[in-house]
Write an enzyme that holds these catalytic residues in place. Structure first.
Site, PDB file in Angstrom:
ATOM      1  N   SER A 203       0.815  -1.220   0.000  1.00 13.22           N
ATOM      2  CA  SER A 203       0.000   0.000   0.000  1.00 13.22           C
ATOM      3  C   SER A 203       0.845   1.266   0.000  1.00 13.22           C
ATOM      4  O   SER A 203       0.378   2.332   0.385  1.00 13.22           O
ATOM      5  CB  SER A 203      -0.966   0.015   1.197  1.00 13.22           C
ATOM      6  N   ARG A 204       2.103   1.141  -0.405  1.00 11.50           N
ATOM      7  CA  ARG A 204       3.030   2.278  -0.473  1.00 11.50           C
ATOM      8  C   ARG A 204       3.366   2.875   0.888  1.00 11.50           C
ATOM      9  O   ARG A 204       3.876   3.995   0.983  1.00 11.50           O
ATOM     10  CB  ARG A 204       2.502   3.388  -1.403  1.00 11.50           C
TER      11      ARG A 204
END
Length: 225
Positions: A203-204
């Site tokens: 999810s970065r």
């Protein structure tokens, strides 16, 4: 007649990679995972990248800039490192050599996609002494030594054939393979003033830790991704 102005999205076509993405799933990085010495931490990650199958684990992007601040970047190979810094070799007449002569600050970046890891290092550059230059030059393969003498790095040349003729001329001049090092060819050391270790996460929400000088050692701080 004035040609129509293109909108920013015209003619993107197959080169539009805004939908290209992947998630980073290899691992995670915690403060407790990091060694106090960033040199040892880099060595640990370099060895892990080699074990993961990265043949060019020591490849690093060297970013330099002119005195006016115009940047350029290219990959070089890390040849040795110690507590003083990270060392690489090149021709001082090259673009990077000329930029380092007028602006002795640079950045190095490692990236190992097999492990979703990146390391950034910034600092001042110094030239290595001739004794180090001679020692490394003479242990290189003979054809690499010939190429280093034959090439005036970064200078224009009319053709590939002309370049190969220069190579042959040096090869003929030194049949006993005792090729002398051109004084322009030698080593550089980047003396770090900041390190950043980056681990890709889902999810970065990546893990980032920066080392900055503190007393005789380093302070380590987590950064937001």
């Amino acid at each position: 007649m004035t040609p129509p102005q293109k909108t920013p999205t015209q003619d993107v076509g197959e080169f539009d990679h805004r939908a290209t993405r992947r998630d980073f799933v290899f691992g995670e990085l915690h403060r407790s995972d990091l060694l106090a010495d960033p040199v040892l931490q880099l060595e640990q990650w370099l060895n892990a990248a080699k074990e993961a199958g990265n043949f060019d684990a020591t490849a690093m992007c060297l970013s330099t800039a002119t005195k006016e601040g115009r940047p350029s970047a290219r990959y070089v190979l890390l040849k040795h490192l110690d507590t003083r810094g990270l060392c690489f070799y090149t021709d001082s007449r090259s673009r990077k050599g000329q930029e380092l002569a007028e602006n002795p600050f640079a950045a190095l970046t490692f990236y190992w996609p097999e492990m979703d890891r990146q390391v950034r290092v910034t600092g001042r550059i110094e030239r290595l002494p001739d004794a180090d230059n001679e020692a490394y030059f003479n242990q290189r393969p003979i054809k690499s030594r010939i190429a280093a003498v034959a090439s005036h790095q970064s200078q224009p040349i009319e053709s590939r054939a002309a370049l190969e003729e220069r190579f042959k001329a040096v090869e003929t001049e030194f049949p006993e393979q005792n090729v002398p090092r051109n004084p322009a060819w030698g080593g550089y050391r980047l003396m770090p003033d900041e390190w950043e270790f980056w681990q890709g996460r889902r999810s970065r929400l990546h893990d980032r830790f920066v080392y900055t000088p503190e007393g005789e050692g380093w302070q380590v701080q987590r950064l937001m991704p």
